[in-house]
Motif scaffolding. Sequence first.
Motif, PDB file in Angstrom:
ATOM      1  N   LEU A 260     -14.500  65.866   7.697  1.00  0.00           N
ATOM      2  CA  LEU A 260     -13.400  65.117   8.295  1.00  0.00           C
ATOM      3  C   LEU A 260     -13.952  64.002   9.186  1.00  0.00           C
ATOM      4  O   LEU A 260     -13.422  62.874   9.185  1.00  0.00           O
ATOM      5  CB  LEU A 260     -12.496  66.049   9.098  1.00  0.00           C
ATOM      6  N   ALA A 261     -15.006  64.298   9.934  1.00  0.00           N
ATOM      7  CA  ALA A 261     -15.645  63.266  10.759  1.00  0.00           C
ATOM      8  C   ALA A 261     -16.200  62.139   9.888  1.00  0.00           C
ATOM      9  O   ALA A 261     -16.072  60.953  10.223  1.00  0.00           O
ATOM     10  CB  ALA A 261     -16.759  63.889  11.594  1.00  0.00           C
ATOM     11  N   ALA A 262     -16.812  62.491   8.750  1.00  0.00           N
ATOM     12  CA  ALA A 262     -17.331  61.475   7.832  1.00  0.00           C
ATOM     13  C   ALA A 262     -16.199  60.625   7.268  1.00  0.00           C
ATOM     14  O   ALA A 262     -16.323  59.401   7.141  1.00  0.00           O
ATOM     15  CB  ALA A 262     -18.113  62.134   6.702  1.00  0.00           C
ATOM     16  N   LEU A 263     -15.081  61.250   6.928  1.00  0.00           N
ATOM     17  CA  LEU A 263     -13.933  60.518   6.408  1.00  0.00           C
ATOM     18  C   LEU A 263     -13.392  59.533   7.450  1.00  0.00           C
ATOM     19  O   LEU A 263     -13.113  58.365   7.131  1.00  0.00           O
ATOM     20  CB  LEU A 263     -12.839  61.504   5.988  1.00  0.00           C
ATOM     21  N   CYS A 264     -13.261  59.988   8.687  1.00  0.00           N
ATOM     22  CA  CYS A 264     -12.772  59.108   9.750  1.00  0.00           C
ATOM     23  C   CYS A 264     -13.724  57.936   9.975  1.00  0.00           C
ATOM     24  O   CYS A 264     -13.291  56.799  10.217  1.00  0.00           O
ATOM     25  CB  CYS A 264     -12.593  59.906  11.044  1.00  0.00           C
ATOM     26  N   ALA A 265     -15.029  58.203   9.893  1.00  0.00           N
ATOM     27  CA  ALA A 265     -16.023  57.142  10.076  1.00  0.00           C
ATOM     28  C   ALA A 265     -15.893  56.082   8.985  1.00  0.00           C
ATOM     29  O   ALA A 265     -15.937  54.870   9.266  1.00  0.00           O
ATOM     30  CB  ALA A 265     -17.432  57.739  10.071  1.00  0.00           C
TER      31      ALA A 265
ATOM     32  N   VAL B 247     -14.889  60.811  -0.202  1.00  0.00           N
ATOM     33  CA  VAL B 247     -15.081  61.727   0.932  1.00  0.00           C
ATOM     34  C   VAL B 247     -13.820  62.545   1.168  1.00  0.00           C
ATOM     35  O   VAL B 247     -13.889  63.723   1.540  1.00  0.00           O
ATOM     36  CB  VAL B 247     -15.484  60.947   2.199  1.00  0.00           C
ATOM     37  N   LEU B 248     -12.640  61.932   0.966  1.00  0.00           N
ATOM     38  CA  LEU B 248     -11.388  62.686   1.086  1.00  0.00           C
ATOM     39  C   LEU B 248     -11.358  63.847   0.101  1.00  0.00           C
ATOM     40  O   LEU B 248     -10.986  64.977   0.462  1.00  0.00           O
ATOM     41  CB  LEU B 248     -10.200  61.757   0.845  1.00  0.00           C
ATOM     42  N   CYS B 249     -11.756  63.599  -1.139  1.00  0.00           N
ATOM     43  CA  CYS B 249     -11.815  64.672  -2.135  1.00  0.00           C
ATOM     44  C   CYS B 249     -12.803  65.751  -1.723  1.00  0.00           C
ATOM     45  O   CYS B 249     -12.533  66.956  -1.878  1.00  0.00           O
ATOM     46  CB  CYS B 249     -12.189  64.102  -3.496  1.00  0.00           C
ATOM     47  N   ALA B 250     -13.969  65.334  -1.179  1.00  0.00           N
ATOM     48  CA  ALA B 250     -14.961  66.296  -0.713  1.00  0.00           C
ATOM     49  C   ALA B 250     -14.409  67.124   0.446  1.00  0.00           C
ATOM     50  O   ALA B 250     -14.655  68.338   0.537  1.00  0.00           O
ATOM     51  CB  ALA B 250     -16.232  65.571  -0.295  1.00  0.00           C
TER      52      ALA B 250
END
Length: 411
Positions: free
Chosen positions: A291-296, A386-389
Amino acid sequence: MTKTRLWGLQLLFGWMNLVLAVPSIYLMFGMPLVMRQHGWTGTEIGLFQLAALPVIFKFTLAMPVQHVRLGGGHFVHWLWLLGLLLLALYVGIGRQNLIEHRLPLFALTFAISIATTWMDIPLNALAVQWLPRVEQLRAGSIRSAALFVGAVVGGGAMLIVQARWGWQAPFVIMAMGLLVGCLPFAALRDKASLQTQTEPGEQLGFVADWVSFFGQPGAKQWTWLLLTSFPFIGAVWLYLKPLMLDQGMPLEQVAWTVGIAGGVTGALSSLIGGRLVRVLGAARAIPAYLLAALCALVLLTVTVWAQLGPVWLTASVLIVAASMGAVSALMFGLTMFFTRRQRNASDYGLQSTLFTVTRIAVPVAAGVMLDRLGQVGMLTGLSFGVLCAFLLAWWVRHSVGTTAEAMLTAD
């Protein structure tokens, strides 16, 4: 095992991961700058990247390490044997300046890629063998930090060393680092032969090892997570430098932001992220980190789309580096968790190959998106990945997390 000894082992494994990362980064990512200065074409530089192909076949290199015995100190002897091969290759590539000799430079780089890829297998098999499960999370974070530091050293410092002291100097330094790292493994030989014997009647070979690996609780779910969690944010990192240049940021500022500040941020985040996994637990950390990676990535996409300027762009890049460091630390730690002590080399080699295939494939797709859809289109596509991940991580968090916690309590 005392804390002092555990920290000594962690530093030793971390140093060796750094030693094995630097030559590949220097030759594959640092050297193209020198190549361009000496008239190499873009096609020649692109074809030179094929020297990294051996990493895809790590699962085949793992089989002899797992099954071919080299005396009592099995994995240590494999490490030393491959270390001698790597030293010989350093001598070969450093004897004379090969920048104008394309084929010999490619051949030796390809051989060095094989040696470092192969040597990584007994190294991490020893880490699984010697470190308690609770320490393997820390080992994963240290390894991730070592790769970020390796990017700074191999992609920057070694180029400065070559410019000031000549072609041979980087290879001399890398050889000395290898020797310093290999010698202490003499103290690990007594346990190196334990837990590697094949049970009577047990099948050997690729298929048998693969079937038994995927038969572990949570292994199938973990494999999907391994394939999807890192490649998308890793692809963003690959394209950050040209993206920032296209946004009008000066070359020197890009080098400092991505190469230095980003590398340091990623290394620190790797260390902190590995420690937080022990606090949060794997079941919470897996979706939280993604989730942090997606937000980034969403922040970076909005920054580029809205043309928010260099301050926001720099902040977004550092946040991407931090999230990537945390995710990579988690992936490396869980890879060790799913590496069984009696199949150290083969399990690790299989997981590394699976990880590498998508890590190579996604940047290729990202490049196509960049050419056809532009920067915002590429970043949007990678954000969707990343959302799918993240959704997958949310789905498998309990099965993977429960297996990890069970290993911790059973050790």
